[in-house]
Design a protein around this motif. Structure first.
Motif, short mmCIF file in Angstrom:
data_model
loop_
_atom_site.label_atom_id
_atom_site.label_comp_id
_atom_site.label_asym_id
_atom_site.label_seq_id
_atom_site.Cartn_x
_atom_site.Cartn_y
_atom_site.Cartn_z
N ARG A 12 0.85 -1.38 0.08
CA ARG A 12 0.03 -0.05 -0.07
C ARG A 12 0.77 1.38 0.05
O ARG A 12 2.00 1.20 0.46
N TYR A 28 -3.66 6.22 12.33
CA TYR A 28 -3.43 5.02 11.84
C TYR A 28 -3.54 5.16 10.21
O TYR A 28 -2.93 5.88 9.56
N ASN A 29 -4.49 4.26 9.79
CA ASN A 29 -4.82 4.37 8.36
C ASN A 29 -4.97 5.56 7.81
O ASN A 29 -5.31 6.54 8.40
N PRO A 30 -4.42 6.11 6.69
CA PRO A 30 -3.69 5.14 5.67
C PRO A 30 -2.02 5.04 5.95
O PRO A 30 -1.42 4.54 5.08
N PRO A 36 0.81 -3.54 -5.19
CA PRO A 36 -0.04 -4.22 -4.37
C PRO A 36 -0.28 -5.70 -4.41
O PRO A 36 -0.76 -6.45 -3.46
N ASP A 37 0.10 -6.38 -5.78
CA ASP A 37 -0.18 -7.39 -5.87
C ASP A 37 1.05 -8.30 -5.61
O ASP A 37 2.34 -8.12 -6.04
N GLU A 59 -15.76 -12.04 5.35
CA GLU A 59 -14.82 -10.60 5.23
C GLU A 59 -14.42 -10.47 6.52
O GLU A 59 -15.15 -10.70 7.70
N THR A 101 -13.85 -7.74 8.32
CA THR A 101 -14.76 -7.07 9.21
C THR A 101 -15.75 -7.77 9.94
O THR A 101 -16.31 -7.71 10.96
N GLU A 102 -16.43 -8.76 8.88
CA GLU A 102 -17.59 -9.76 9.53
C GLU A 102 -17.26 -10.52 10.61
O GLU A 102 -17.86 -10.76 11.64
N ILE A 142 -14.52 -10.19 12.58
CA ILE A 142 -14.52 -9.52 13.86
C ILE A 142 -15.83 -9.14 14.35
O ILE A 142 -15.81 -9.24 15.69
N LYS A 143 -16.58 -8.75 13.73
CA LYS A 143 -17.96 -8.20 14.32
C LYS A 143 -18.61 -9.38 14.72
O LYS A 143 -18.89 -9.35 15.95
N ARG A 180 -16.62 -10.35 18.13
CA ARG A 180 -17.05 -9.58 19.20
C ARG A 180 -18.55 -9.51 19.80
O ARG A 180 -18.71 -9.51 21.05
N GLY A 235 -15.76 -7.72 25.03
CA GLY A 235 -15.81 -6.82 24.04
C GLY A 235 -14.82 -7.14 22.80
O GLY A 235 -14.83 -6.59 21.77
N PHE A 236 -13.88 -7.95 23.05
CA PHE A 236 -12.84 -8.25 22.12
C PHE A 236 -12.92 -9.56 21.41
O PHE A 236 -12.50 -10.11 20.49
N GLU A 290 -17.27 0.26 11.57
CA GLU A 290 -16.57 -0.99 11.98
C GLU A 290 -15.16 -1.28 10.87
O GLU A 290 -14.15 -1.41 11.33
N ALA A 345 -8.06 0.53 10.17
CA ALA A 345 -7.08 1.52 10.80
C ALA A 345 -6.31 0.93 12.03
O ALA A 345 -5.59 1.50 12.75
N HIS A 385 -9.08 -1.08 17.77
CA HIS A 385 -10.01 -2.07 18.15
C HIS A 385 -11.49 -1.36 18.21
O HIS A 385 -11.83 -0.27 18.76
#
Lengths: 530, 314
Positions: free
Chosen positions: A41, A51-53, A230-231, A406, A408-409, A411-412, A415, A444-445, B36, B42, B45
Motif C-alpha cells: 500500500r 493510523y490508516n492510511p 499491491p499484488d 470478510e 470485518t464481518e 471480527i464483528k 465481538r 468486547g474483544f 467498523e 485503521a 479495536h
C-alpha cells in the motif's frame, strides 16, 4: 491516419513523464547504495499520531520512540536516555537523550515531547486500545531534558506501549498544524529517525535518504526506495527481474511463491522467530463446547503437525504454547496436547456424545454434535486449515460447518460472541503478552466472552488485573504462569502454529535482520554490493 | 440531429438517479458496518463507543432518505464527501488518480483499434488464409484468457525473461505498453471478428459489384467504401464495451501497480469507504452515458441513415 497517430502519440506522451519514476543513481551520476523494496500500500501521509492510511513500516523509519523494544522483550533507552518509575508505579520520569535533533535541525526536547503528547491526548478515544492512554493523567516538561508522565493508577506495560510504532512517536515543530492538532494532518514529516522522506509519489513509490543529523548509527545504504506493488505475484516477478532487492513482511507473497524462490537456489530466504500464534478459539458459551471433555476431544482429534506442515509448507511452525516463548513471562512448562483419535473418541463418549448406529455424527439427547467455524475468506491459510479440521473431526463424529467471511464481518461476529469456533492471532511484540491477557479478561474483544464458561473465570480475571497493576517482577511472573497454565488446561484457546515473517533477497544484499518490534523495520543494517 | 442529442441528454437524468439509488441501497445491504470497517482497517479495536462515534462522524446514524438526499445535493456540487480511509476529499483523490486510469483506458482503446482494424480487415480480404487463422487464434485467446493471467504471462515473458518492458509502475511510455495490451486484448478479440464479418458482409453488397463494374480500383472500394461501413458495428461495440474496459482497468491496475483510481476503488470496497464507492459509481455512470452518446452521434455521422430511420420512426 498519420494525423490520428500523431494525435494519439502526443496525447499519450502528454500524460506521461519521466518524473514518474525515482531518478536512478546512474542518472544522477552518483555511485550511491540504493536498496529497493516493495510494500502493498501507499505509505500514506506519514503522520506519526494517526493510523490508516499511514503505514507502520514507513512511520517507523522517520519517527522514534522514547523506549525501544528489543529481542526477548527487553526495553532499552532510545530517545529517553534513562527513566525512573516511582515506587507506587504512577510516575514515570524520562531523562531525554542530549544532542538529538529533528531532521530539520530543530532540537528534540521535553517541550516538543509534551506538545506531541498533548496532540495525541486531544483524541485519546482513538487510542484507547493502548492501556496506558486510558490511565494517563497528566504530562509535564520538567526542564529542557526531563519529561514526566503521571498515571491515574499503576500500569506495568506503560513502557512496552511507549515503544509501539504509533501513536506515541515524535513529530518536529515544523510538522505541526497551526492549531497543534495533528489528527487533521501534518505539514511535513519531520522526525528524529535515521531516514528522511526525500521523494514521494502517491501509489507509486516513496524514497528515503539518510538523515545526516541522525544521533545514532547511520544506515549503511544511502537510499531506500519503497515501490508500491499491491499484488503479491507481481512483487515476485519484479523481484526476479531485479527491480526489487528484497521482499519482506508477513503474507506479502504466497507460500508457493516463497517455496519456489527458496527452491531456485538463486536467492537467500529466511524466516523470523515467531511473531504471533495462530489460535483457534472455542466458544464455551456453546452448549457442547462448554464441556472441557469436548474441547479436549477436539484438540486430540486433529493432527496439528500434519495440518501445519501441509497447509503452510513449513512456513509456520506447530505451536504447543498459546504464546511463543520468545515473549516475556511466557516460558512456562506445559504438557502439549497430542494427536490421539482414540482418546478424542473416548472423551466424547464420556461427555455423552454417542455415535448412533448407522450415523456419522454423534448425538446427545437427540441433538447432533454440529459446530460452525468462521474464517477469513481472503486469508490464504485459514480456509485450508478449516477444511482440514472439517475432515479430521468428521472422523471422530463431529460435524463442522465452515463459513468464510470478510475480515470485518469475522471480527464483528467474534465481538458479538456469535460463533462456535474462530481463528484468532495474538498481536505480537511489543503488545504481548500483556495485550493478550487483557483481552482474556476484558469483554468486547471476543476472547473474554468466549471464555465465559470456563471454571474459575472470575479468579482468572482477577489474576489478569493483578498482573497488569503489579510492580513486583516475581509476582508478575507467577501470575503470568498461572494465567497461561489455566488457559492451556481449559483448552478453549487452541494454539495451532507460530506465525513468522519472511524475507527473500538477492545475494548481493547483506545485513538482513528482523525487527524485534513486529511493526518496526530493520532497514538501517541493510547493505548492498553494486 | 439536435433533437436526437437533446433527447439522449434528457434521458441521462433518470439513469443517474437510478444508478446512484441502486449503489446507495446495495452498499447498505452489506452486513459490514462502514464505521467498523474503518476501525478495523485503521488497526483500532472497534469498541461499541468508538463505532457509535464514527457512525455519527460519517453521518451514518441519520435516516436513510436524509443520507441519500444529502448525497444527491452534494453530488450536484461535485462534493462527494471525505474518504473514510484517507481522510481527504474524495474529489481530490479522484483528480489525483483519474488521469492515470484515463491514460490507461485511452491507450488501450487506441491499441485495440490500431491492432484490430488491420487484422480484421485483412483476415476478411484473405479469408481462410494464414492471417485469417492467426486472427481467429488471437480472438480465441483474447476472449477466453482472464486479464490477470494474461498480464502475468506478458510480464513473465516480455519483462522478466526478455527484459523488454518494465514489470510495473507508471513513468515512461514504455510502462504503458504491457498494461494497455492486457486491457486491449479482450477488445481486440471482439473487434477483429466484428470487423471481419462486417467486411465480408459488405463485400456481398450490390454497391461493391457496381463499383467494380464502374472500374473503380479495388483498393478504393475496400478502403473508402467497404471499410467505412464495416467499421460502424465496431464503434457500437466500443460503446458497449466501456463497462468491460472499466472493470478491466481495476484488475490491470492491480497487476501492473498502475496508480489509478481502480486500485483506490478496490481498497474502498474492502473497507466500505462509502463516499469513494458512490463517487466511482457516479463517474462510471457518467462515462457510460457519455460514451454511448458519443457512439450514437459518431454512427449518425458515418451512416446518416440512422438519423433518417429515427425520424421516420418518429
Amino acid at each position: 491516419m498519420t494525423a490520428i497517430i500523431l494525435f494519439i502519440s502526443t496525447a499519450l506522451l502528454g500524460c506521461t513523464s519521466q518524473e514518474g519514476a525515482p531518478a536512478s543513481d546512474e542518472q544522477a551520476g552518483e555511485a550511491k547504495k540504493t536498496i529497493t523494496i516493495s510494500w502493498p500500500r501507499d505509505i500514506g501521509p506519514m503522520n506519526p499520531h494517526v493510523y490508516n492510511p499511514s503505514q507502520l513500516i514507513a512511520q517507523s523509519m522517520i519517527y522514534e520512540p522514547l523506549v525501544n523494544y528489543t529481542e526477548g522483550g527487553k526495553l532499552e533507552p532510545h530517545l529517553a536516555e534513562s527513566w525512573t518509575i516511582s515506587p507506587d508505579g504512577k510516575e514515570y520520569t524520562f531523562k531525554l537523550r542530549q544532542n538529538v535533533t529533528f531532521s530539520d535541525g530543530t532540537p528534540f526536547n521535553a517541550a516538543i515531547v509534551k506538545k506531541n503528547f498533548d496532540s495525541i491526548m486531544m483524541h485519546a478515544d482513538n487510542h484507547s486500545w493502548l492501556g496506558f492512554i486510558g490511565v494517563l493523567d497528566k504530562t509535564a516538561a520538567v526542564d529542557e531534558s526531563t519529561f514526566k508522565m503521571t498515571l491515574k493508577q499503576p500500569y506495568y506495560p506503560t513502557l512496552q506501549e511507549l515503544s509501539v510504532v504509533r501513536p506515541v512517536r515524535f513529530l518536529g515543530e515544523a510538522g505541526f498544524p497551526d492549531d497543534g492538532d495533528t489528527a487533521k494532518g501534518v505539514k511535513q514529516p519531520v522526525g528524529t529517525g535515521p531516514w528522511m522522506l526525500s521523494d514521494y509519489k502517491t501509489d507509486e513509490y516513496a524514497e528515503f535518504t539518510r538523515n545526516p543529523k541522525y544521533w545514532g548509527d547511520q544506515p549503511k545504504a544511502d537510499k531506500l526506495v519503497i515501490k508500491i506493488i499491491p499484488d503479491g505475484d507481481t512483487r515476485v516477478l519484479a523481484f526476479e527481474k531485479g527491480d526489487l532487492d528484497l521482499i519482506y513482511g508477513e503474507g506479502v507473497i504466497s507460500l508457493d511463491a516463497y517455496k519456489q524462490l527458496e527452491a531456485s537456489g538463486d536467492y537467500e530466504t529466511r524466516l523470523s522467530e515467531p511473531v504471533a500464534t495462530r489460535q483457534l478459539v472455542l466458544n464455551t458459551t456453546n452448549e457442547a463446547l462448554s464441556d472441557l471433555k469436548v474441547r479436549l476431544a477436539l484438540q486430540h482429534g486433529f493432527n496439528k503437525q500434519a495440518m501445519v506442515d501441509g497447509v503452510t509448507s513449513g512456513f509456520e511452525e506447530k505451536a504447543d504454547n498459546l504464546l511463543s516463548t520468545n515473549f516475556p513471562y511466557t516460558d512456562i512448562s506445559i504438557k502439549p496436547v497430542g494427536y490421539d483419535v482414540e482418546q478424542a473418541k473416548a472423551y466424547l463418549d464420556e461427555a455423552g456424545w454417542i455415535l448412533p448406529a448407522g450415523k456419522t455424527v454423534r448425538e446427545k439427547d437427540g441433538k447432533p454434535l454440529e459446530l460452525e467455524l468462521i474464517y477469513e475468506k481472503a486469508e490464504q491459510i485459514q480456509k485450508p486449515m478449516a477444511e482440514t479440521l472439517q475432515a479430521e473431526w468428521a472422523a471422530i463424529g463431529v460435524k463442522l460447518n465452515i463459513t468464510g467471511l470478510e475480515l470485518t464481518e469475522q471480527i464483528k461476529r467474534f465481538r458479538a460472541n456469535d460463533f462456535d469456533l474462530n481463528f484468532f492471532s495474538n498481536y505480537g511484540a511489543p503488545y504481548d503478552p500483556h495485550s493478550f491477557i487483557q483481552i482474556v479478561a476484558k469483554k468486547g474483544f471476543g476472547i473474554a466472552d468466549a471464555l465465559a464458561n470456563i471454571p474459575g473465570k472470575q479468579e482468572l480475571d482477577q489474576q489478569v488485573h493483578d498482573a497488569l497493576l503489579s510492580t513486583d517482577e516475581t509476582k508478575r511472573q507467577q501470575l503470568y504462569g498461572s494465567i497461561l497454565t489455566t488457559l492451556h488446561e481449559q483448552a478453549a484457546i487452541v494454539p495451532i502454529s507460530y506465525v513468522k515473517k519472511m524475507v527473500v533477497y538477492h545475494k548481493n544484499v547483506s545485513g538482513v535482520e528482523f525487527p524485534a518490534n513486529r511493526d518496526g523495520n530493520a532497514f538501517s543494517s541493510l547493505d548492498i554490493q553494486p | 440531429m439536435f433533437s436526437f442529442t437533446l433527447k439522449r441528454l434528457l434521458a441521462v437524468i433518470p439513469i443517474f438517479f437510478f444508478a446512484t439509488l441502486l449503489s446507495f441501497i446495495l452498499i447498505r445491504l452489506s452486513p459490514v458496518d462502514p464505521a467498523e470497517a474503518y476501525l478495523v482497517a485503521a488497526h483500532i479495536h472497534p469498541t461499541d463507543e468508538l463505532i457509535a462515534q464514527k457512525r455519527h462522524e460519517f453521518g451514518l446514524d441519520r435516516p436513510l432518505p436524509v443520507q441519500y438526499a444529502q448525497f444527491l445535493i452534494k453530488m450536484c456540487r461535485l462534493d462527494f464527501g471525505t474518504s473514510y480511509l484517507s481522510n481527504e476529499p474524495v474529489w481530490q483523490e479522484v483528480q489525483r488518480r483519474m488521469p492515470a486510469t484515463l491514460q490507461l483506458a485511452f491507450s488501450s482503446i487506441c491499441m485495440a483499434v490500431l491492432i484490430s482494424i488491420p487484422i480484421g480487415f485483412f483476415s476478411a480480404l484473405y479469408k481462410n488464409s494464414v492471417i485469417d487463422h492467426l486472427s481467429r487464434l488471437l480472438a480465441f485467446f483474447g476472449a477466453s484468457m482472464p486479464q490477470f493471467w494474461l498480464g502475468y504471462l506478458l510480464i513473465y515473458f516480455l519483462s522478466v525473461k526478455l527484459d523488454l518492458f518494465p514489470v510495473q509502475g507508471r513513468g515512461t511510455i514504455v510502462h504503458l505498453v504491457l498494461p494497455s495490451l492486457t486491457l486491449a486484448m479482450g477488445l481486440i478479440a471482439i473487434y477483429t471478428r466484428l470487423l471481419r464479418s462486417g467486411v465480408l458482409e459488405q463485400m456481398q453488397e450490390p454497391y461493391v459489384l457496381y463499383a467494380r463494374t464502374r472500374g473503380i480500383r479495388e483498393k478504393v472500394i475496400m478502403g473508402k467504401h467497404v471499410l467505412k461501413i464495416a467499421v460502424s458495428p465496431m464503434i457500437t461495440g466500443l460503446g458497449m464495451n466501456m463497462g468491460k474496459l472499466l472493470a478491466g482497468t481495476i484488475i490491470v491496475e492491480e497487476v501492473f501497480s498502475w496508480p489509478g483510481f481502480g486500485r483506490f476503488f478496490i481498497e474502498a470496497i474492502f473497507n466500505r469507504d462509502i463516499p469513494v464507492i458512490q463517487c466511482y459509481v457516479f463517474l462510471s455512470a457518467c462515462l457510460f452515458i457519455v460514451c454511448n452518446l458519443i457512439v450514437d452521434v459518431l454512427q449518425m455521422m458515418i451512416d446518416p441513415r440512422i438519423s433518417l430511420k429515427g425520424r421516420t420512426g418518429h
